[in-house]
Design a protein around this motif. Structure first.
Motif, short mmCIF file in Angstrom:
data_model
loop_
_atom_site.label_atom_id
_atom_site.label_comp_id
_atom_site.label_asym_id
_atom_site.label_seq_id
_atom_site.Cartn_x
_atom_site.Cartn_y
_atom_site.Cartn_z
N THR A 136 28.17 -2.70 -53.18
CA THR A 136 26.63 -2.11 -52.96
C THR A 136 26.59 -2.11 -51.28
O THR A 136 25.77 -1.68 -51.16
CB THR A 136 25.98 -1.82 -53.31
N PHE A 137 26.45 -3.38 -50.78
CA PHE A 137 26.80 -3.98 -49.30
C PHE A 137 27.16 -3.13 -48.53
O PHE A 137 26.63 -3.32 -47.27
CB PHE A 137 26.66 -5.10 -49.14
N TYR A 138 28.35 -2.53 -48.41
CA TYR A 138 29.12 -2.38 -47.29
C TYR A 138 28.38 -0.97 -47.28
O TYR A 138 28.62 0.16 -48.06
CB TYR A 138 30.71 -2.59 -47.48
N VAL A 139 29.11 -0.34 -46.00
CA VAL A 139 28.57 0.75 -44.99
C VAL A 139 30.14 1.49 -45.18
O VAL A 139 30.69 1.17 -45.01
CB VAL A 139 28.03 0.76 -43.88
N MET A 140 30.22 2.80 -46.10
CA MET A 140 31.33 3.51 -46.08
C MET A 140 31.13 4.24 -45.01
O MET A 140 29.84 5.44 -44.81
CB MET A 140 31.84 3.78 -47.15
N PRO A 141 32.13 4.67 -44.12
CA PRO A 141 31.93 5.80 -43.76
C PRO A 141 31.80 7.59 -44.18
O PRO A 141 32.39 7.37 -45.13
CB PRO A 141 33.80 6.35 -42.91
N GLU A 142 31.40 8.39 -43.64
CA GLU A 142 31.11 9.35 -44.12
C GLU A 142 32.24 9.80 -44.32
O GLU A 142 33.11 10.04 -43.92
CB GLU A 142 30.38 10.46 -42.89
N GLY A 143 32.51 10.47 -45.66
CA GLY A 143 33.64 11.68 -46.73
C GLY A 143 34.82 10.41 -46.62
O GLY A 143 35.74 10.98 -47.30
N ALA A 144 34.79 9.75 -46.40
CA ALA A 144 35.75 8.86 -47.21
C ALA A 144 35.30 8.91 -49.07
O ALA A 144 34.73 8.78 -49.07
CB ALA A 144 35.88 6.99 -46.90
N LYS A 145 37.07 8.81 -49.08
CA LYS A 145 36.52 8.85 -51.04
C LYS A 145 37.63 8.15 -51.15
O LYS A 145 38.58 7.33 -51.25
CB LYS A 145 37.64 10.24 -51.22
N HIS A 146 37.56 8.41 -52.51
CA HIS A 146 37.95 7.02 -53.96
C HIS A 146 38.13 5.16 -53.44
O HIS A 146 39.36 4.48 -53.72
CB HIS A 146 39.64 7.06 -54.41
N ILE A 147 37.09 4.77 -52.62
CA ILE A 147 37.29 3.84 -52.39
C ILE A 147 35.72 3.07 -52.66
O ILE A 147 34.54 3.51 -52.95
CB ILE A 147 36.95 3.66 -50.89
#
Ligand code: FE2
Ligand code: FE2
Lengths: 97, 312
Positions: free
Chosen positions: A86-97
């Motif tokens: 949960t620490f990491y910021v994922m790019p908007e719209g990325a799936k299955h990660i």
């Protein structure tokens, strides 16, 4: 104490309830040697097929952390939030990660 | 930290419903209370094997014999779970057995009554284990971790005990008039001692208030006794027997049964050693323990010998 009446060394009993699952502490038994410790553990803790496998360990051989030092002892993990996904910021719209 | 401070933290932990574990700090009085309660609970399981063991050789069928054997074996197991829980508090098995043999530790007074007929085995399983279950279900939530875990394990095993007893009673209650009379007689003799199993009224119970504050006990003696009466009355009706209490009556307002006063003189008399079987139970336990001494010694000698041959 009345007369010397040894109740044999104490063993801690760990039971795996099904293959693939972790061993869980069940309690303890007294026994003079490891074979009898296993047999006693079977008779005392698995009368209803509660286990597929048993570990017995001399209680004296178990090293346990001290609850008084609990805070300091587990402290090193407290400030390492980056160990959690949960620490990491994922790019908007990325799936299955 | 000062003891007073530690005690406040301890109570806060209990109030948060956190379990106390063996190495945690605890007030000496809490430890003492638990050692007394758990060891006496263990002694009760073990002494309780005697009144039932009395009927193994005379069980009326092979089925009832294997069932009774399995039931009694469970009780031995319950004793061992509990001794092992008590040992986590720093008391040894020897010390506990000595306390029992020297009559410093008690066991449940119910086991000082004799089992005179086969119906008594029914009454014991149904009522005595039934009362024990009510108590033990509540103790699953006790504040001391090892005791609580032992109770969870025990409760899983108890329901077979109660059902086998009730089955015997139901069977006899539907039998010949003599068999039905025998079942009723067993109920008559075991009803009141079963109610006594929950101990004195809350107002007369020396240890109750503290045990409640420490959450060793979760419900009071009277609350548990009421639960037992409420659930048992219907079971008695189903098999057509009568509870030997003329004052037993449903109280619509309270939503509970009212029942008569227990004969507390009898209770204290049996507790202080003057029940019908106190002497017999204790001397049998001592005898069995002493007769087993050579087995313990032999097993130990064998273990030593094997260790030597491994080392050689
Ligand atoms: Fe039991
Ligand atoms: Fe039982």
């Amino acid at each position: 104490m009345s007369k010397q009446d040894n109740q044999w060394p104490l063993w801690e009993v760990f039971i795996q309830s099904k293959t693939g699952l972790p061993y869980k502490h069940a309690g303890s038994v007294h026994a003079p040697d490891k074979e009898m410790a296993l047999q006693n553990a079977r008779d005392v803790y698995t009368r209803r097929s509660e286990g597929t496998s048993i570990w017995v360990v001399l209680s004296d051989n178990i090293v346990a952390s001290n609850p008084d030092d609990q805070e300091a002892f587990f402290d090193p993990a407290n400030d390492k939030v980056y160990r959690h996904p949960t620490f990491y910021v994922m790019p908007e719209g990325a799936k299955h990660i | 930290m000062e003891n007073q401070e530690l005690e406040i933290l301890f109570q806060q932990k209990i109030d948060r419903e956190e379990k106390i574990e063996p190495k945690d700090w605890m007030p000496e009085a809490y430890r003492k209370h638990l050692i007394r309660q758990i060891s006496q609970h263990a002694h009760s399981e073990v002494i309780g094997m005697q009144p039932e063991g009395n009927w193994i050789t005379r069980a009326p069928s092979l089925r009832s014999k294997v069932v009774l054997l399995a039931k009694i074996q469970d009780e031995a197991g319950h004793g061992l779970y509990l001794y092992s829980a008590a040992e986590t508090l720093g008391v040894t098995r020897d010390e506990m057995l000595n306390a029992l043999h020297e009559e410093r530790a008690k066991y449940s007074s119910i086991f000082n009554y004799p089992t005179l007929t086969w119906a008594d085995i029914g009454a014991v399983g149904w009522l005595v284990d039934g009362a024990a279950i009510v108590n033990q279900v509540s103790l699953q939530r006790t504040s001391y971790g090892p005791y609580s875990r032992g109770m969870v394990r025990i409760c899983k095993e108890e329901s077979f005990h109660q059902r086998q007893g009730y089955e015997i009673m139901a069977h006899m209650a539907q039998g010949t008039p003599e068999q039905k009379a025998m079942a009723q007689d067993a109920l008559n003799r075991f009803w009141w001692p079963s109610l006594m199993m929950f101990g004195p009224h809350d107002s007369d119970s020396a240890h109750s208030a503290k045990a409640m504050r420490w959450k060793i006990k979760r419900e009071t003696n009277d609350e548990l006794r009421q639960k037992f009466v409420d659930k048992t009355v219907q079971q008695v009706e189903v098999i057509g027997l009568t509870i030997p209490d003329p004052e037993l009556k449903w109280n619509e307002e309270k939503g509970h049964y009212d029942f008569g006063e227990i004969n507390w003189d009898e209770f204290y008399n049996v507790i202080s050693g003057n029940g019908p079987c106190n002497k017999q139970r204790l001397s049998h336990h001592k005898k069995a323990h002493d007769n087993g001494a050579w087995v313990r010694e032999a097993a130990e000698a064998y273990a030593r010998k094997k260790q030597k041959s491994v080392a050689a």
